[in-house]
Motif scaffolding. Sequence first.
Motif, PDB file in Angstrom:
ATOM      1  N   ALA A   1       0.840  -1.300   0.078  1.00  0.00           N
ATOM      2  CA  ALA A   1      -0.043  -0.012   0.145  1.00  0.00           C
ATOM      3  C   ALA A   1       0.927   1.277   0.004  1.00  0.00           C
ATOM      4  N   GLY A   2       2.202   1.187  -0.022  1.00  0.00           N
ATOM      5  CA  GLY A   2       3.127   2.294  -0.015  1.00  0.00           C
ATOM      6  C   GLY A   2       3.207   2.962   1.293  1.00  0.00           C
ATOM      7  N   ARG A   3       2.889   2.169   2.428  1.00  0.00           N
ATOM      8  CA  ARG A   3       2.884   2.801   3.811  1.00  0.00           C
ATOM      9  C   ARG A   3       4.190   2.289   4.527  1.00  0.00           C
ATOM     10  N   VAL A   4       4.747   2.844   5.391  1.00  0.00           N
ATOM     11  CA  VAL A   4       6.033   2.489   6.130  1.00  0.00           C
ATOM     12  C   VAL A   4       5.407   1.181   7.042  1.00  0.00           C
ATOM     13  N   SER A   5       6.281   0.095   6.882  1.00  0.00           N
ATOM     14  CA  SER A   5       5.700  -1.149   7.651  1.00  0.00           C
ATOM     15  C   SER A   5       7.072  -1.812   8.037  1.00  0.00           C
ATOM     16  N   PRO A   6       6.978  -2.745   8.936  1.00  0.00           N
ATOM     17  CA  PRO A   6       8.017  -3.693   9.433  1.00  0.00           C
ATOM     18  C   PRO A   6       8.337  -4.677   8.184  1.00  0.00           C
ATOM     19  N   LEU A   7       9.541  -5.042   7.918  1.00  0.00           N
ATOM     20  CA  LEU A   7      10.078  -5.895   7.181  1.00  0.00           C
ATOM     21  C   LEU A   7      10.824  -6.820   7.969  1.00  0.00           C
ATOM     22  N   ARG A   8      10.795  -8.100   7.429  1.00  0.00           N
ATOM     23  CA  ARG A   8      11.897  -9.018   7.812  1.00  0.00           C
ATOM     24  C   ARG A   8      12.049 -10.196   6.657  1.00  0.00           C
ATOM     25  N   PRO A   9      13.451 -10.951   6.619  1.00  0.00           N
ATOM     26  CA  PRO A   9      13.649 -11.777   5.760  1.00  0.00           C
ATOM     27  C   PRO A   9      12.679 -12.675   5.485  1.00  0.00           C
ATOM     28  N   GLU A  10      12.008 -12.714   4.392  1.00  0.00           N
ATOM     29  CA  GLU A  10      11.093 -13.967   4.048  1.00  0.00           C
ATOM     30  C   GLU A  10      12.138 -15.155   4.050  1.00  0.00           C
ATOM     31  N   PHE A  11      13.144 -14.940   3.410  1.00  0.00           N
ATOM     32  CA  PHE A  11      14.043 -16.047   3.488  1.00  0.00           C
ATOM     33  C   PHE A  11      15.460 -15.439   2.827  1.00  0.00           C
ATOM     34  N   ILE A  12      16.416 -15.264   3.335  1.00  0.00           N
ATOM     35  CA  ILE A  12      17.845 -15.243   2.831  1.00  0.00           C
ATOM     36  C   ILE A  12      18.338 -16.579   2.802  1.00  0.00           C
ATOM     37  N   LEU A  13      18.134 -17.250   1.860  1.00  0.00           N
ATOM     38  CA  LEU A  13      18.057 -18.666   1.526  1.00  0.00           C
ATOM     39  C   LEU A  13      19.559 -19.380   0.689  1.00  0.00           C
ATOM     40  N   TYR A  14      20.268 -20.143   1.363  1.00  0.00           N
ATOM     41  CA  TYR A  14      21.263 -20.717   0.944  1.00  0.00           C
ATOM     42  C   TYR A  14      21.119 -22.305   0.938  1.00  0.00           C
ATOM     43  N   LEU A  15      21.955 -22.876  -0.106  1.00  0.00           N
ATOM     44  CA  LEU A  15      21.857 -24.346  -0.353  1.00  0.00           C
ATOM     45  C   LEU A  15      23.126 -24.957  -0.470  1.00  0.00           C
ATOM     46  N   THR A  16      23.573 -25.947   0.388  1.00  0.00           N
ATOM     47  CA  THR A  16      24.610 -26.872   0.117  1.00  0.00           C
ATOM     48  C   THR A  16      24.324 -28.164  -0.292  1.00  0.00           C
ATOM     49  N   ASP A  17      24.946 -28.728  -1.467  1.00  0.00           N
ATOM     50  CA  ASP A  17      24.831 -30.285  -1.700  1.00  0.00           C
ATOM     51  C   ASP A  17      26.089 -30.905  -1.058  1.00  0.00           C
ATOM     52  N   ILE A  18      25.789 -32.140  -0.318  1.00  0.00           N
ATOM     53  CA  ILE A  18      26.690 -32.881   0.349  1.00  0.00           C
ATOM     54  C   ILE A  18      26.544 -34.287  -0.086  1.00  0.00           C
ATOM     55  N   ARG A  19      27.754 -34.963  -0.710  1.00  0.00           N
ATOM     56  CA  ARG A  19      27.520 -36.164  -1.104  1.00  0.00           C
ATOM     57  C   ARG A  19      28.841 -37.030  -0.512  1.00  0.00           C
ATOM     58  N   SER A  20      28.492 -38.024   0.219  1.00  0.00           N
ATOM     59  CA  SER A  20      29.494 -38.921   0.606  1.00  0.00           C
ATOM     60  C   SER A  20      30.569 -37.988   1.600  1.00  0.00           C
ATOM     61  N   GLU A  21      30.016 -37.046   2.494  1.00  0.00           N
ATOM     62  CA  GLU A  21      30.655 -36.318   3.165  1.00  0.00           C
ATOM     63  C   GLU A  21      31.393 -35.223   2.316  1.00  0.00           C
ATOM     64  N   ARG A  22      31.214 -35.012   1.168  1.00  0.00           N
ATOM     65  CA  ARG A  22      32.014 -33.981   0.660  1.00  0.00           C
ATOM     66  C   ARG A  22      30.990 -32.884  -0.102  1.00  0.00           C
ATOM     67  N   VAL A  23      31.269 -31.512  -0.071  1.00  0.00           N
ATOM     68  CA  VAL A  23      30.396 -30.192  -0.746  1.00  0.00           C
ATOM     69  C   VAL A  23      30.543 -30.567  -2.293  1.00  0.00           C
ATOM     70  N   VAL A  24      29.557 -30.683  -3.006  1.00  0.00           N
ATOM     71  CA  VAL A  24      29.504 -30.775  -4.322  1.00  0.00           C
ATOM     72  C   VAL A  24      28.953 -29.390  -5.048  1.00  0.00           C
ATOM     73  N   GLY A  25      29.700 -29.001  -5.787  1.00  0.00           N
ATOM     74  CA  GLY A  25      29.674 -27.529  -6.343  1.00  0.00           C
ATOM     75  C   GLY A  25      29.759 -26.646  -5.292  1.00  0.00           C
ATOM     76  N   GLN A  26      29.150 -25.316  -5.335  1.00  0.00           N
ATOM     77  CA  GLN A  26      29.503 -24.302  -4.498  1.00  0.00           C
ATOM     78  C   GLN A  26      28.865 -24.229  -2.929  1.00  0.00           C
ATOM     79  N   GLU A  27      29.584 -24.224  -1.964  1.00  0.00           N
ATOM     80  CA  GLU A  27      28.921 -24.296  -0.969  1.00  0.00           C
ATOM     81  C   GLU A  27      28.379 -22.968  -0.275  1.00  0.00           C
ATOM     82  N   ASN A  28      26.988 -23.189   0.409  1.00  0.00           N
ATOM     83  CA  ASN A  28      26.343 -22.054   0.615  1.00  0.00           C
ATOM     84  C   ASN A  28      25.956 -21.149  -0.562  1.00  0.00           C
ATOM     85  N   ARG A  29      25.484 -21.953  -1.535  1.00  0.00           N
ATOM     86  CA  ARG A  29      24.774 -21.129  -2.787  1.00  0.00           C
ATOM     87  C   ARG A  29      23.540 -20.172  -2.256  1.00  0.00           C
ATOM     88  N   LEU A  30      23.733 -18.873  -2.716  1.00  0.00           N
ATOM     89  CA  LEU A  30      22.582 -18.064  -2.418  1.00  0.00           C
ATOM     90  C   LEU A  30      21.493 -18.142  -3.241  1.00  0.00           C
TER      91      LEU A  30
END
Length: 417
Positions: A286-315
Amino acid sequence: MPWKMLCIAVFLTAVIPLSPASGAENCRVCHREQLTGPHRAIGCSACHGDDRTTVRNPATAADRAARCVACHRGYDRLFDQAMTTRAPEQAFVAGTIGRTDGRFFATQCNGCHVRGCLDCHSGGHALSRPRDGICLTCHRGYFVGADYHGQAPREDAFRYQRGPQANGETFLPMLPDVHAEAGLSCGDCHSMASLVTGSKAAKRCTDCHRPDPRVIEHAIPAHLERLECYACHAAWAPQEYGTFWLRFTDSPRKQAQFGAVPHRDDYLKSAYLKKQDAPPLGLNAAGRVSPLRPEFILYLTDIRSERVVGQENRLLAARWKAYFPHTVQRGTVLCDGCHDNPRRFLLEPAVERLYRLRDDGLQLDSFWDRRGQRVANGAFLAPERIRKMAERTPAFTRSYLRKWKLLTGDAGGSSRH
Protein backbone atom coordinates in the motif's frame (compact mmCIF):
# COMPACT_ATOMS: atom_id res chain seq x y z
CA MET A 1 -40.55 -72.42 9.44
CA PRO A 2 -42.93 -69.41 8.96
CA TRP A 3 -42.21 -68.17 12.45
CA LYS A 4 -38.45 -68.25 11.71
CA MET A 5 -38.94 -66.12 8.59
CA LEU A 6 -40.99 -63.67 10.62
CA CYS A 7 -38.15 -63.35 13.19
CA ILE A 8 -35.59 -62.72 10.46
CA ALA A 9 -37.79 -60.04 8.89
CA VAL A 10 -38.23 -58.29 12.24
CA PHE A 11 -34.45 -58.41 12.89
CA LEU A 12 -33.57 -56.93 9.49
CA THR A 13 -36.10 -54.16 9.96
CA ALA A 14 -34.41 -53.26 13.22
CA VAL A 15 -30.82 -53.06 11.94
CA ILE A 16 -31.02 -51.93 8.29
CA PRO A 17 -31.27 -48.14 7.92
CA LEU A 18 -34.57 -46.99 6.59
CA SER A 19 -34.83 -45.14 3.29
CA PRO A 20 -34.72 -41.35 3.36
CA ALA A 21 -38.39 -41.30 2.48
CA SER A 22 -39.18 -42.87 5.84
CA GLY A 23 -37.85 -39.75 7.59
CA ALA A 24 -35.94 -41.84 10.15
CA GLU A 25 -32.34 -42.95 10.77
CA ASN A 26 -30.96 -46.11 12.32
CA CYS A 27 -27.27 -45.09 12.14
CA ARG A 28 -26.81 -45.39 15.89
CA VAL A 29 -27.73 -49.05 15.88
CA CYS A 30 -24.06 -49.55 14.85
CA HIS A 31 -22.46 -46.15 15.43
CA ARG A 32 -22.34 -44.90 19.00
CA GLU A 33 -21.26 -41.34 18.14
CA GLN A 34 -23.08 -38.56 19.94
CA LEU A 35 -23.24 -35.08 18.48
CA THR A 36 -22.57 -32.19 20.82
CA GLY A 37 -22.18 -28.48 20.27
CA PRO A 38 -23.99 -26.53 17.56
CA HIS A 39 -24.78 -29.65 15.46
CA ARG A 40 -26.35 -31.69 18.23
CA ALA A 41 -29.89 -31.41 16.81
CA ILE A 42 -28.88 -32.39 13.25
CA GLY A 43 -29.41 -35.91 11.97
CA CYS A 44 -26.58 -38.03 10.62
CA SER A 45 -27.81 -37.99 7.02
CA ALA A 46 -27.64 -34.19 6.82
CA CYS A 47 -23.84 -34.49 6.76
CA HIS A 48 -23.13 -38.11 5.84
CA GLY A 49 -25.91 -38.82 3.36
CA ASP A 50 -28.20 -41.84 3.39
CA ASP A 51 -27.31 -45.52 3.39
CA ARG A 52 -26.83 -45.53 -0.39
CA THR A 53 -24.60 -42.42 -0.68
CA THR A 54 -22.74 -42.38 2.62
CA VAL A 55 -19.84 -39.89 2.86
CA ARG A 56 -17.21 -40.79 5.43
CA ASN A 57 -15.68 -37.29 5.72
CA PRO A 58 -18.17 -34.63 4.63
CA ALA A 59 -15.75 -31.79 5.48
CA THR A 60 -12.82 -32.58 3.18
CA ALA A 61 -11.44 -30.05 0.73
CA ALA A 62 -11.34 -32.77 -1.93
CA ASP A 63 -15.02 -32.11 -2.71
CA ARG A 64 -14.96 -28.54 -1.34
CA ALA A 65 -16.80 -29.67 1.80
CA ALA A 66 -20.00 -30.00 -0.21
CA ARG A 67 -22.01 -31.26 2.76
CA CYS A 68 -20.84 -28.43 5.02
CA VAL A 69 -21.48 -25.64 2.55
CA ALA A 70 -25.00 -26.93 1.92
CA CYS A 71 -25.73 -25.00 5.13
CA HIS A 72 -22.63 -22.80 5.51
CA ARG A 73 -22.94 -21.28 2.07
CA GLY A 74 -19.96 -19.61 0.47
CA TYR A 75 -17.35 -20.94 2.87
CA ASP A 76 -15.94 -23.32 0.29
CA ARG A 77 -14.16 -20.25 -1.12
CA LEU A 78 -11.64 -20.76 1.67
CA PHE A 79 -10.24 -23.63 -0.39
CA ASP A 80 -9.25 -21.09 -3.04
CA GLN A 81 -7.25 -18.98 -0.58
CA ALA A 82 -3.65 -19.16 0.60
CA MET A 83 -4.51 -21.11 3.77
CA THR A 84 -5.38 -24.06 1.53
CA THR A 85 -3.42 -23.52 -1.67
CA ARG A 86 -0.29 -22.10 -0.02
CA ALA A 87 0.37 -20.54 -3.41
CA PRO A 88 2.91 -17.94 -2.18
CA GLU A 89 4.99 -20.59 -0.43
CA GLN A 90 4.83 -22.90 -3.43
CA ALA A 91 5.91 -20.08 -5.75
CA PHE A 92 8.85 -19.21 -3.50
CA VAL A 93 10.04 -22.83 -3.38
CA ALA A 94 9.52 -23.31 -7.12
CA GLY A 95 11.74 -20.31 -7.87
CA THR A 96 14.51 -21.29 -5.46
CA ILE A 97 15.32 -24.68 -4.00
CA GLY A 98 12.61 -26.36 -6.06
CA ARG A 99 14.79 -25.88 -9.14
CA THR A 100 17.21 -28.46 -7.79
CA ASP A 101 14.68 -30.64 -5.99
CA GLY A 102 11.17 -30.75 -7.43
CA ARG A 103 9.89 -32.69 -4.41
CA PHE A 104 11.14 -30.19 -1.82
CA PHE A 105 7.80 -28.53 -1.11
CA ALA A 106 5.96 -31.85 -0.77
CA THR A 107 8.54 -33.37 1.56
CA GLN A 108 9.63 -30.37 3.65
CA CYS A 109 6.90 -27.73 3.57
CA ASN A 110 3.52 -29.33 3.00
CA GLY A 111 2.54 -30.08 6.59
CA CYS A 112 0.56 -26.90 7.28
CA HIS A 113 -2.31 -26.41 4.87
CA VAL A 114 -6.06 -26.74 5.17
CA ARG A 115 -7.27 -30.15 4.04
CA GLY A 116 -10.82 -29.69 5.28
CA CYS A 117 -13.06 -27.93 7.76
CA LEU A 118 -12.06 -30.27 10.59
CA ASP A 119 -8.46 -29.02 10.54
CA CYS A 120 -9.68 -25.94 12.38
CA HIS A 121 -13.09 -27.04 13.67
CA SER A 122 -11.63 -30.02 15.47
CA GLY A 123 -13.30 -32.41 17.88
CA GLY A 124 -14.86 -34.99 15.58
CA HIS A 125 -18.56 -35.00 16.35
CA ALA A 126 -18.01 -32.42 19.11
CA LEU A 127 -17.47 -29.58 16.64
CA SER A 128 -16.47 -26.22 18.05
CA ARG A 129 -15.20 -22.83 16.98
CA PRO A 130 -11.40 -22.72 16.59
CA ARG A 131 -9.42 -21.46 19.55
CA ASP A 132 -5.96 -19.93 19.43
CA GLY A 133 -4.32 -23.28 20.16
CA ILE A 134 -5.71 -24.67 16.91
CA CYS A 135 -4.43 -21.66 14.93
CA LEU A 136 -0.96 -22.08 16.45
CA THR A 137 -0.58 -25.64 15.18
CA CYS A 138 0.36 -23.93 11.87
CA HIS A 139 0.93 -20.28 12.78
CA ARG A 140 3.97 -20.97 14.94
CA GLY A 141 7.73 -20.69 14.90
CA TYR A 142 8.86 -18.15 12.34
CA PHE A 143 5.34 -17.59 11.03
CA VAL A 144 3.03 -14.93 12.44
CA GLY A 145 0.82 -16.19 15.26
CA ALA A 146 3.08 -17.52 17.98
CA ASP A 147 4.56 -14.04 18.47
CA TYR A 148 1.08 -12.84 19.54
CA HIS A 149 1.46 -15.00 22.65
CA GLY A 150 5.09 -14.03 23.24
CA GLN A 151 6.68 -17.11 21.67
CA ALA A 152 9.85 -16.50 19.63
CA PRO A 153 11.86 -19.15 17.74
CA ARG A 154 15.02 -20.21 19.55
CA GLU A 155 18.45 -20.63 17.99
CA ASP A 156 18.83 -23.96 16.19
CA ALA A 157 21.84 -25.31 18.13
CA PHE A 158 20.87 -28.13 20.46
CA ARG A 159 22.08 -26.31 23.56
CA TYR A 160 19.38 -23.69 23.00
CA GLN A 161 16.56 -26.24 22.77
CA ARG A 162 15.32 -25.77 26.32
CA GLY A 163 12.57 -24.01 28.24
CA PRO A 164 8.82 -24.03 27.55
CA GLN A 165 7.36 -25.90 24.60
CA ALA A 166 4.40 -25.41 22.27
CA ASN A 167 3.40 -27.78 19.46
CA GLY A 168 6.54 -29.84 20.01
CA GLU A 169 8.93 -26.87 19.70
CA THR A 170 10.81 -24.98 22.38
CA PHE A 171 10.43 -21.22 22.28
CA LEU A 172 12.00 -18.14 23.78
CA PRO A 173 9.48 -16.42 26.10
CA MET A 174 8.93 -12.81 25.03
CA LEU A 175 6.46 -10.02 25.79
CA PRO A 176 3.01 -10.96 24.41
CA ASP A 177 0.90 -8.62 22.32
CA VAL A 178 -1.14 -6.23 24.45
CA HIS A 179 -4.32 -7.57 22.84
CA ALA A 180 -3.43 -11.12 23.87
CA GLU A 181 -2.86 -9.89 27.42
CA ALA A 182 -6.33 -8.34 27.28
CA GLY A 183 -7.86 -11.70 26.32
CA LEU A 184 -8.57 -11.16 22.62
CA SER A 185 -8.34 -14.30 20.50
CA CYS A 186 -7.24 -14.69 16.88
CA GLY A 187 -10.88 -14.84 15.75
CA ASP A 188 -11.63 -11.40 17.19
CA CYS A 189 -9.73 -9.84 14.28
CA HIS A 190 -9.50 -12.71 11.78
CA SER A 191 -13.08 -13.78 11.09
CA MET A 192 -14.16 -16.57 8.77
CA ALA A 193 -15.95 -14.01 6.63
CA SER A 194 -12.65 -12.21 6.02
CA LEU A 195 -10.62 -15.37 5.48
CA VAL A 196 -12.88 -16.73 2.74
CA THR A 197 -12.46 -13.50 0.77
CA GLY A 198 -8.67 -13.68 1.08
CA SER A 199 -8.44 -10.73 3.46
CA LYS A 200 -5.79 -11.03 6.15
CA ALA A 201 -8.06 -9.47 8.77
CA ALA A 202 -11.61 -8.30 9.29
CA LYS A 203 -10.55 -5.23 11.26
CA ARG A 204 -7.99 -2.46 11.04
CA CYS A 205 -6.40 -0.81 14.06
CA THR A 206 -8.54 2.30 13.59
CA ASP A 207 -11.76 0.28 13.79
CA CYS A 208 -11.18 0.13 17.54
CA HIS A 209 -8.56 2.84 18.22
CA ARG A 210 -8.44 6.55 17.46
CA PRO A 211 -5.00 8.25 17.44
CA ASP A 212 -4.78 10.62 20.40
CA PRO A 213 -3.39 13.95 19.15
CA ARG A 214 -1.98 14.63 22.63
CA VAL A 215 0.59 11.90 21.98
CA ILE A 216 3.68 13.47 20.40
CA GLU A 217 4.03 10.89 17.63
CA HIS A 218 0.33 11.14 16.74
CA ALA A 219 0.56 14.94 16.46
CA ILE A 220 2.94 14.62 13.50
CA PRO A 221 0.78 14.40 10.32
CA ALA A 222 3.40 12.47 8.33
CA HIS A 223 3.26 9.63 10.87
CA LEU A 224 -0.50 9.19 10.50
CA GLU A 225 -0.44 9.63 6.73
CA ARG A 226 2.55 7.44 5.80
CA LEU A 227 3.05 4.84 8.54
CA GLU A 228 1.17 1.72 9.51
CA CYS A 229 0.35 1.83 13.23
CA TYR A 230 2.46 -1.27 13.84
CA ALA A 231 5.52 0.34 12.26
CA CYS A 232 5.93 2.06 15.64
CA HIS A 233 3.90 -0.16 17.96
CA ALA A 234 5.43 -3.56 17.12
CA ALA A 235 7.68 -4.07 20.14
CA TRP A 236 9.72 -6.89 18.61
CA ALA A 237 9.70 -9.37 15.76
CA PRO A 238 11.37 -12.71 15.08
CA GLN A 239 13.93 -12.35 12.30
CA GLU A 240 16.00 -15.09 10.68
CA TYR A 241 19.13 -13.95 8.87
CA GLY A 242 20.62 -16.66 6.68
CA THR A 243 18.56 -19.84 6.33
CA PHE A 244 20.79 -22.77 5.42
CA TRP A 245 19.51 -25.99 3.88
CA LEU A 246 22.01 -28.83 3.61
CA ARG A 247 21.11 -31.72 1.33
CA PHE A 248 22.88 -35.00 1.97
CA THR A 249 23.40 -37.99 -0.28
CA ASP A 250 25.16 -41.09 1.03
CA SER A 251 26.23 -39.20 4.16
CA PRO A 252 25.13 -41.21 7.20
CA ARG A 253 26.96 -38.97 9.67
CA LYS A 254 25.09 -35.80 8.69
CA GLN A 255 23.58 -34.95 12.08
CA ALA A 256 26.69 -35.72 14.10
CA GLN A 257 28.82 -33.63 11.75
CA PHE A 258 26.76 -30.47 11.52
CA GLY A 259 24.57 -30.34 14.64
CA ALA A 260 21.75 -28.67 12.72
CA VAL A 261 18.02 -29.32 12.98
CA PRO A 262 17.12 -32.65 11.31
CA HIS A 263 14.41 -32.58 8.66
CA ARG A 264 12.71 -35.25 6.63
CA ASP A 265 14.54 -37.21 3.99
CA ASP A 266 18.10 -36.04 3.38
CA TYR A 267 17.99 -32.46 4.67
CA LEU A 268 19.22 -30.48 7.64
CA LYS A 269 18.32 -26.85 8.31
CA SER A 270 20.06 -24.18 10.35
CA ALA A 271 20.14 -20.39 10.65
CA TYR A 272 23.10 -18.00 10.66
CA LEU A 273 21.47 -15.59 13.10
CA LYS A 274 18.10 -15.16 14.81
CA LYS A 275 17.01 -11.87 16.36
CA GLN A 276 13.99 -10.73 18.34
CA ASP A 277 14.38 -6.94 18.41
CA ALA A 278 12.61 -4.09 16.59
CA PRO A 279 12.49 -5.14 12.91
CA PRO A 280 13.78 -3.16 9.91
CA LEU A 281 11.35 -0.88 8.08
CA GLY A 282 10.33 -0.50 4.44
CA LEU A 283 7.21 0.00 2.34
CA ASN A 284 4.33 -2.47 2.03
CA ALA A 285 2.15 -2.99 -1.03
CA ALA A 286 0.00 0.00 0.00
CA GLY A 287 3.06 2.28 -0.01
CA ARG A 288 2.98 2.78 3.78
CA VAL A 289 5.95 2.35 6.08
CA SER A 290 5.81 -1.14 7.56
CA PRO A 291 8.05 -3.62 9.40
CA LEU A 292 10.11 -5.92 7.19
CA ARG A 293 11.80 -9.20 7.88
CA PRO A 294 13.65 -11.70 5.71
CA GLU A 295 11.09 -13.86 3.98
CA PHE A 296 14.17 -15.97 3.59
CA ILE A 297 17.81 -15.25 2.82
CA LEU A 298 18.23 -18.76 1.55
CA TYR A 299 21.40 -20.80 1.03
CA LEU A 300 21.80 -24.36 -0.23
CA THR A 301 24.72 -26.77 0.07
CA ASP A 302 24.82 -30.21 -1.61
CA ILE A 303 26.85 -32.81 0.28
CA ARG A 304 27.55 -36.24 -1.15
CA SER A 305 29.59 -38.86 0.64
CA GLU A 306 30.61 -36.23 3.23
CA ARG A 307 31.98 -33.84 0.57
CA VAL A 308 30.51 -30.59 -0.78
CA VAL A 309 29.47 -30.79 -4.42
CA GLY A 310 29.64 -27.51 -6.33
CA GLN A 311 29.42 -24.18 -4.50
CA GLU A 312 29.06 -24.26 -0.74
CA ASN A 313 26.28 -22.04 0.68
CA ARG A 314 24.93 -21.07 -2.72
CA LEU A 315 22.64 -18.03 -2.36
CA LEU A 316 19.21 -18.89 -3.83
CA ALA A 317 17.16 -15.93 -2.59
CA ALA A 318 17.55 -12.72 -0.61
CA ARG A 319 13.93 -11.70 -0.23
CA TRP A 320 12.22 -9.61 2.41
CA LYS A 321 8.56 -9.32 3.27
CA ALA A 322 6.50 -6.42 4.61
CA TYR A 323 4.25 -7.74 7.35
CA PHE A 324 2.43 -7.12 10.63
CA PRO A 325 4.25 -8.48 13.71
CA HIS A 326 1.62 -9.42 16.29
CA THR A 327 3.62 -7.86 19.13
CA VAL A 328 1.77 -4.59 19.67
CA GLN A 329 2.53 -2.48 22.74
CA ARG A 330 1.41 1.00 23.75
CA GLY A 331 4.90 2.47 23.78
CA THR A 332 7.15 3.15 20.79
CA VAL A 333 10.84 3.46 20.02
CA LEU A 334 12.53 6.81 20.50
CA CYS A 335 12.87 9.20 17.56
CA ASP A 336 16.45 8.06 16.90
CA GLY A 337 15.20 4.52 16.37
CA CYS A 338 14.08 5.59 12.89
CA HIS A 339 15.25 9.12 12.14
CA ASP A 340 18.97 8.56 12.51
CA ASN A 341 19.28 4.84 11.96
CA PRO A 342 20.13 3.90 8.33
CA ARG A 343 20.72 0.29 9.36
CA ARG A 344 17.04 -0.04 10.19
CA PHE A 345 16.28 0.78 6.54
CA LEU A 346 18.93 -1.65 5.24
CA LEU A 347 21.50 1.05 4.49
CA GLU A 348 24.06 -0.06 7.04
CA PRO A 349 27.32 1.94 6.74
CA ALA A 350 30.34 -0.26 6.05
CA VAL A 351 32.19 1.11 9.09
CA GLU A 352 29.42 -0.14 11.40
CA ARG A 353 29.35 -3.73 10.16
CA LEU A 354 30.03 -6.48 12.64
CA TYR A 355 29.33 -9.43 10.34
CA ARG A 356 31.71 -9.85 7.38
CA LEU A 357 29.51 -12.00 5.18
CA ARG A 358 31.59 -11.96 2.00
CA ASP A 359 34.64 -13.07 3.95
CA ASP A 360 32.45 -15.95 5.14
CA GLY A 361 31.52 -16.86 1.55
CA LEU A 362 27.88 -15.72 1.83
CA GLN A 363 27.72 -13.49 -1.28
CA LEU A 364 26.25 -10.42 0.46
CA ASP A 365 28.03 -7.43 1.98
CA SER A 366 25.62 -7.36 4.92
CA PHE A 367 22.18 -8.65 5.82
CA TRP A 368 21.31 -4.98 6.47
CA ASP A 369 22.62 -3.71 3.12
CA ARG A 370 19.84 -3.80 0.53
CA ARG A 371 22.16 -4.37 -2.44
CA GLY A 372 21.39 -7.77 -3.92
CA GLN A 373 18.16 -8.03 -1.93
CA ARG A 374 14.52 -7.12 -2.57
CA VAL A 375 11.10 -6.86 -0.92
CA ALA A 376 8.63 -9.39 -2.30
CA ASN A 377 5.46 -7.41 -1.51
CA GLY A 378 6.67 -3.84 -1.30
CA ALA A 379 9.91 -1.88 -1.55
CA PHE A 380 12.81 -0.40 0.36
CA LEU A 381 12.52 3.27 1.26
CA ALA A 382 14.37 5.59 -1.13
CA PRO A 383 17.78 6.64 0.27
CA GLU A 384 16.92 10.30 -0.30
CA ARG A 385 13.84 9.94 1.89
CA ILE A 386 15.93 8.38 4.65
CA ARG A 387 18.51 11.18 4.44
CA LYS A 388 15.73 13.72 4.73
CA MET A 389 14.37 11.94 7.80
CA ALA A 390 17.78 12.32 9.47
CA GLU A 391 17.76 16.13 9.14
CA ARG A 392 17.54 17.95 12.46
CA THR A 393 14.87 20.49 11.51
CA PRO A 394 13.49 22.89 14.13
CA ALA A 395 10.23 20.91 14.21
CA PHE A 396 12.12 17.67 14.81
CA THR A 397 14.21 19.25 17.59
CA ARG A 398 11.10 20.58 19.36
CA SER A 399 9.38 17.20 19.26
CA TYR A 400 12.56 15.42 20.33
CA LEU A 401 13.05 17.64 23.37
CA ARG A 402 9.40 17.37 24.32
CA LYS A 403 9.63 13.58 24.12
CA TRP A 404 12.60 13.48 26.47
CA LYS A 405 10.90 15.81 28.94
CA LEU A 406 7.91 13.49 29.03
CA LEU A 407 10.08 10.42 29.50
CA THR A 408 12.07 12.03 32.32
CA GLY A 409 8.92 13.22 34.05
CA ASP A 410 9.50 16.93 33.49
CA ALA A 411 6.14 17.56 31.83
CA GLY A 412 2.67 16.07 31.71
CA GLY A 413 1.86 12.52 30.65
CA SER A 414 3.80 10.28 28.29
CA SER A 415 3.25 8.59 24.98
CA ARG A 416 4.02 5.40 26.82
CA HIS A 417 0.46 5.43 28.21
